[in-house]
Design a protein around this motif. Structure first.
Motif, PDB file in Angstrom:
ATOM      1  N   ASN A  10     101.209  65.106  77.826  1.00 47.53           N
ATOM      2  CA  ASN A  10     101.762  65.892  78.943  1.00 47.53           C
ATOM      3  C   ASN A  10     101.011  67.194  79.169  1.00 47.53           C
ATOM      4  N   LYS A  11      99.738  67.250  78.737  1.00 50.85           N
ATOM      5  CA  LYS A  11      98.984  68.512  78.832  1.00 50.85           C
ATOM      6  C   LYS A  11      97.615  68.288  79.486  1.00 50.85           C
ATOM      7  N   PRO A  12      97.575  67.907  80.767  1.00 47.38           N
ATOM      8  CA  PRO A  12      98.674  67.594  81.687  1.00 47.38           C
ATOM      9  C   PRO A  12      98.968  66.095  81.661  1.00 47.38           C
ATOM     10  N   TYR A  13      99.935  65.674  82.448  1.00 49.97           N
ATOM     11  CA  TYR A  13     100.166  64.254  82.647  1.00 49.97           C
ATOM     12  C   TYR A  13      98.987  63.663  83.426  1.00 49.97           C
ATOM     13  N   PRO A  14      98.635  62.404  83.166  1.00 52.53           N
ATOM     14  CA  PRO A  14      97.557  61.773  83.937  1.00 52.53           C
ATOM     15  C   PRO A  14      97.866  61.791  85.428  1.00 52.53           C
ATOM     16  N   ALA A  15      96.852  62.051  86.212  1.00 56.56           N
ATOM     17  CA  ALA A  15      97.017  62.116  87.670  1.00 56.56           C
ATOM     18  C   ALA A  15      96.331  60.921  88.327  1.00 56.56           C
ATOM     19  N   GLY A  16      96.632  60.736  89.597  1.00 52.60           N
ATOM     20  CA  GLY A  16      95.933  59.727  90.382  1.00 52.60           C
ATOM     21  C   GLY A  16      96.681  58.430  90.568  1.00 52.60           C
ATOM     22  N   PHE A  17      97.838  58.262  89.891  1.00 50.93           N
ATOM     23  CA  PHE A  17      98.615  57.041  90.028  1.00 50.93           C
ATOM     24  C   PHE A  17     100.042  57.379  90.453  1.00 50.93           C
ATOM     25  N   ASN A  18     100.668  56.458  91.175  1.00 50.05           N
ATOM     26  CA  ASN A  18     102.085  56.621  91.501  1.00 50.05           C
ATOM     27  C   ASN A  18     102.972  56.357  90.287  1.00 50.05           C
ATOM     28  N   ALA A  19     102.525  55.453  89.420  1.00 53.14           N
ATOM     29  CA  ALA A  19     103.287  55.119  88.223  1.00 53.14           C
ATOM     30  C   ALA A  19     102.316  54.702  87.125  1.00 53.14           C
ATOM     31  N   THR A  20     102.666  55.015  85.881  1.00 48.92           N
ATOM     32  CA  THR A  20     101.776  54.725  84.759  1.00 48.92           C
ATOM     33  C   THR A  20     102.577  54.264  83.554  1.00 48.92           C
ATOM     34  N   ASP A  21     101.913  53.513  82.697  1.00 51.59           N
ATOM     35  CA  ASP A  21     102.439  53.196  81.369  1.00 51.59           C
ATOM     36  C   ASP A  21     101.233  52.925  80.488  1.00 51.59           C
ATOM     37  N   PHE A  22     100.789  53.954  79.782  1.00 52.11           N
ATOM     38  CA  PHE A  22      99.540  53.896  79.040  1.00 52.11           C
ATOM     39  C   PHE A  22      99.768  53.617  77.557  1.00 52.11           C
ATOM     40  N   LEU A  23      98.893  52.831  76.970  1.00 46.56           N
ATOM     41  CA  LEU A  23      98.766  52.798  75.518  1.00 46.56           C
ATOM     42  C   LEU A  23      98.145  54.126  75.088  1.00 46.56           C
ATOM     43  N   VAL A  24      98.730  54.784  74.086  1.00 44.47           N
ATOM     44  CA  VAL A  24      98.231  56.090  73.668  1.00 44.47           C
ATOM     45  C   VAL A  24      97.970  56.099  72.165  1.00 44.47           C
ATOM     46  N   ASP A  25      97.054  56.970  71.775  1.00 44.11           N
ATOM     47  CA  ASP A  25      96.734  57.145  70.355  1.00 44.11           C
ATOM     48  C   ASP A  25      97.878  57.876  69.647  1.00 44.11           C
ATOM     49  N   PRO A  26      98.111  57.623  68.369  1.00 46.52           N
ATOM     50  CA  PRO A  26      97.278  56.813  67.466  1.00 46.52           C
ATOM     51  C   PRO A  26      97.617  55.330  67.442  1.00 46.52           C
ATOM     52  N   GLY A  27      98.444  54.856  68.381  1.00 45.57           N
ATOM     53  CA  GLY A  27      98.857  53.463  68.353  1.00 45.57           C
ATOM     54  C   GLY A  27      98.160  52.572  69.348  1.00 45.57           C
ATOM     55  N   THR A  28      97.086  53.073  69.975  1.00 46.46           N
ATOM     56  CA  THR A  28      96.427  52.294  71.031  1.00 46.46           C
ATOM     57  C   THR A  28      95.974  50.923  70.554  1.00 46.46           C
ATOM     58  N   TYR A  29      95.377  50.860  69.377  1.00 48.34           N
ATOM     59  CA  TYR A  29      94.788  49.612  68.907  1.00 48.34           C
ATOM     60  C   TYR A  29      95.624  48.920  67.833  1.00 48.34           C
ATOM     61  N   ILE A  30      96.894  49.271  67.732  1.00 48.43           N
ATOM     62  CA  ILE A  30      97.788  48.617  66.771  1.00 48.43           C
ATOM     63  C   ILE A  30      98.620  47.596  67.543  1.00 48.43           C
ATOM     64  N   TYR A  31      98.303  46.347  67.368  1.00 51.86           N
ATOM     65  CA  TYR A  31      98.858  45.304  68.236  1.00 51.86           C
ATOM     66  C   TYR A  31     100.367  45.131  68.094  1.00 51.86           C
ATOM     67  N   TYR A  32     100.881  45.210  66.869  1.00 51.35           N
ATOM     68  CA  TYR A  32     102.306  44.965  66.664  1.00 51.35           C
ATOM     69  C   TYR A  32     103.104  46.238  66.400  1.00 51.35           C
ATOM     70  N   ASN A  33     102.545  47.385  66.679  1.00 52.28           N
ATOM     71  CA  ASN A  33     103.312  48.635  66.654  1.00 52.28           C
ATOM     72  C   ASN A  33     102.621  49.642  67.570  1.00 52.28           C
ATOM     73  N   ALA A  34     102.383  49.206  68.807  1.00 49.02           N
ATOM     74  CA  ALA A  34     101.687  50.057  69.772  1.00 49.02           C
ATOM     75  C   ALA A  34     102.576  51.229  70.193  1.00 49.02           C
ATOM     76  N   THR A  35     101.924  52.246  70.737  1.00 48.83           N
ATOM     77  CA  THR A  35     102.635  53.387  71.314  1.00 48.83           C
ATOM     78  C   THR A  35     102.278  53.462  72.784  1.00 48.83           C
ATOM     79  N   MET A  36     103.295  53.579  73.652  1.00 48.10           N
ATOM     80  CA  MET A  36     103.061  53.645  75.092  1.00 48.10           C
ATOM     81  C   MET A  36     103.789  54.845  75.668  1.00 48.10           C
ATOM     82  N   GLN A  37     103.267  55.322  76.790  1.00 49.03           N
ATOM     83  CA  GLN A  37     103.857  56.503  77.435  1.00 49.03           C
ATOM     84  C   GLN A  37     103.900  56.242  78.931  1.00 49.03           C
TER      85      GLN A  37
END
Length: 451
Positions: A10-37
């Motif tokens: 949130n520093k800042p939130y990603p811009a350019g999209f009407n809606a987002t749901d991103f895989l974020v670190d440190p869970g980006t590449y963890i297939y069975y315990n991913a982190t999304m925002q």
């Protein structure tokens, strides 16, 4: 999103999209315990859920919302498979049991003769390493199967929403991948064909069915292609052109080249990766991939940060293992006695060193190009418009001209882009004029006409 984390989402939130749901670190590449925002919500963990399936589900949600609005929409769907831990979905874990890394001519070669000194340091693989990377390859295929399911889900939703006839669907990737080619451990940061040749499939209105276009294109051509499909005028500062994919427009191929460069290390993957890589600091390069209109030229030209050069005729040598480049430093310009092996090296009917001088000059322009210069680089060298392709440039009239150009030179091997180490660029090229045909420089550079 790499470097988009639970601490800075949130520093800042990603811009350019009407809606987002991103895989974020440190869970980006963890297939069975991913982190999304999502949007402006706090990050959430997804234990027990396979991330590729979650991404597919969210893509369907977004499409449903967008289709209800009745307005045009653009959706990016980016799963991580087959990155990272090569973890497949449980339903796919036993697939492809007989799969092995393709044993092409460049897989774990017995000898490496003419490649760069960096590649020559790579040890030949023993059977233990081969078996490990065969399993590594199988696991990548298994994790990629969920991406196939994702594609089926997304395309099926487009059909269900009854928007297939007005929707373009593009499937592509950010890079290729090597496993064992040229003895390289698993990775993706080299200039070889396995790394830089990526898929680009498109279906939609006015796109012919089952058409294969074998022209060199790159990521710089994607935005112009989207603009063209949407009927939006192209911007003057585009470094690329629309891909010739439509049957309702008389699009012509306007370039024969792709410019590729990389600054930094080739990071090896897999448990044997670090031990197989004697060095990781020599992987900075400038590269030109060129395919002529009639495919008589199908070339890869590499200049490494140690100023070593490689030139491959991919028509005759698809594995890119027979380097026919000359060393600009080792060969004296005043030497008119060409070694016997040099006189027998030909590409597309021309002497390989003559071709190399043209490619070096072309890459000299491309490596610092902007806008139309990237699309029509030959016009920097030949403003009169007489040369628009490598075949044009191979005219005997230009022998001395190209041998008199400054050569691409790096100032060193570093871990990131340092402009001061770029060496000569497009501002340093010599411009053609007719006086070159009779200049005394022929006697200086040894560019006599060889037939």
């Amino acid at each position: 999103m790499n470097n988009h984390t639970t601490a800075n989402y949130n520093k800042p939130y990603p811009a350019g999209f009407n809606a987002t749901d991103f895989l974020v670190d440190p869970g980006t590449y963890i297939y069975y315990n991913a982190t999304m925002q999502s949007n402006q919500d706090p990050p959430r963990n997804l234990p027990g859920e396979y991330s590729t399936d979650v991404v597919a589900s969210r893509a369907v949600d977004f499409m449903t919302q967008a289709a209800k609005s009745g307005s045009p929409f653009f959706l990016t769907v980016a799963p991580v498979g087959p990155h990272g831990e090569t973890c497949s979905a449980i339903r796919h874990k036993d697939l492809y049991q007989d799969a092995k890394v393709p044993r092409g001519t460049n897989f774990n070669p017995d000898t490496i003769v003419n490649a760069s000194s960096y590649f020559k340091t790579l040890p030949i693989w023993n059977q233990t390493v081969i078996e490990y990377y065969d399993e590594f390859y199988r696991l990548r295929l298994a994790s990629l199967r969920a991406v196939d399911d994702l594609v089926d889900t997304v395309v099926g939703k487009v059909d269900e929403l009854d928007i297939m006839e007005t929707t373009y669907i593009i499937y592509t990737s950010d890079n290729g991948f090597h496993i064992g080619q040229h003895r390289l451990p698993a990775g993706k940061s080299c200039a070889i064909e396995e790394d830089i040749n990526v898929p680009f499939f498109i279906r939609g209105p006015s796109v012919p069915k089952n058409l294969t276009v074998k022209y060199p294109t790159s990521h710089t051509d994607i935005a112009p292609t989207l603009f063209d499909l949407a009927g939006i005028p192209l911007r003057d500062d585009f470094d690329g052109v629309p891909m010739p994919i439509r049957d309702d427009a008389k699009q012509v191929r306007s370039q024969e080249h792709v410019n590729v460069e990389f600054w930094g290390s080739n990071i090896p993957e897999g448990k044997f990766g670090p031990s197989l890589m004697a060095t990781t600091n020599n992987n900075t390069y400038k590269t030109l991939r060129l395919i002529s209109d009639d495919f008589s030229f199908n070339l890869l030209y590499i200049v490494w940060c140690r100023n070593e050069r490689e030139l491959y005729d991919s028509n005759a040598d698809p594995g890119q293992i027979n380097n026919v480049a000359i060393d600009f430093h080792a060969r004296a310009y005043t030497d008119l006695n060409y070694p016997e092996e040099m006189t027998t090296r030909k590409i597309g009917g021309f002497y390989a060193d003559d071709v190399q001088y043209r490619l070096d000059a072309l890459l000299l322009v491309l490596k610092t190009c902007k806008g139309n210069t990237c699309v029509q680089p030959w016009k920097v060298l030949h403003p009169d418009g007489t040369v628009n392709s490598l075949k044009d440039a191979m005219s005997r009239d230009y022998q001395c001209f190209y041998r008199g150009q400054p050569n691409i030179e790096f100032g060193g091997c570093v871990q990131g882009y340092i402009q001061e180490l770029e060496g000569p660029g497009s501002a340093d090229v010599i411009i053609w004029d007719a006086s070159w045909e009779k200049t005394p420089i022929m006697q200086i550079y040894g560019c006599e006409d060889r037939t």
